[in-house]
Design an enzyme around this catalytic site. Structure first.
Site, PDB file in Angstrom:
ATOM      1  CG  ASN A  68       6.164  -1.173   4.070  1.00 27.50           C
ATOM      2  OD1 ASN A  68       5.863  -0.952   2.903  1.00 27.50           O
ATOM      3  ND2 ASN A  68       5.937  -0.305   5.036  1.00 27.50           N
ATOM      4  NE  ARG A  73       2.682  -0.471   4.232  1.00 26.89           N
ATOM      5  CZ  ARG A  73       2.537  -0.535   5.544  1.00 26.89           C
ATOM      6  NH1 ARG A  73       2.341  -1.688   6.140  1.00 26.89           N
ATOM      7  NH2 ARG A  73       2.581   0.563   6.281  1.00 26.89           N
TER       8      ARG A  73
END
Length: 90
Positions: free
Chosen positions: A36, A18
């Site tokens: 996520n 990320r």
């Protein structure tokens, strides 16, 4: 402006995917987000010029060094006029 929606499968959580995706989005001047998913995948949505989105997609197919990308589900969508920077979202 165009919009891309990605689901990235593989070893993509716990490897700073990320954070690296956010950094790549910033570098390419894209608006969007990354998060996520409960199943271990990572989801991202980005808006910007087609060329920048193609570069973003190519990067997501490889990911950062510690990641292992097995597959990327790609959807090209109508842009919604996302404003702002690229962020990590819960």
């Amino acid at each position: 402006m165009e919009r891309i929606h990605l689901i990235v499968h593989g070893r993509v959580q716990g490897v700073f995917f990320r954070a690296h995706t956010q950094e790549r989005g910033h570098k390419l001047g894209l608006s969007g987000w990354v998060r996520n998913l409960p199943d271990g995948a990572v989801e991202a949505v980005a808006e910007g010029p087609r060329e920048a989105l193609e570069q973003f997609l190519a990067w997501c197919r490889q990911g950062p060094p510690a990641a292992r990308v097995d597959a990327v589900d790609v959807s090209w969508e109508e842009p919604e006029g996302m404003a702002g920077s690229f962020r990590i979202t819960p």
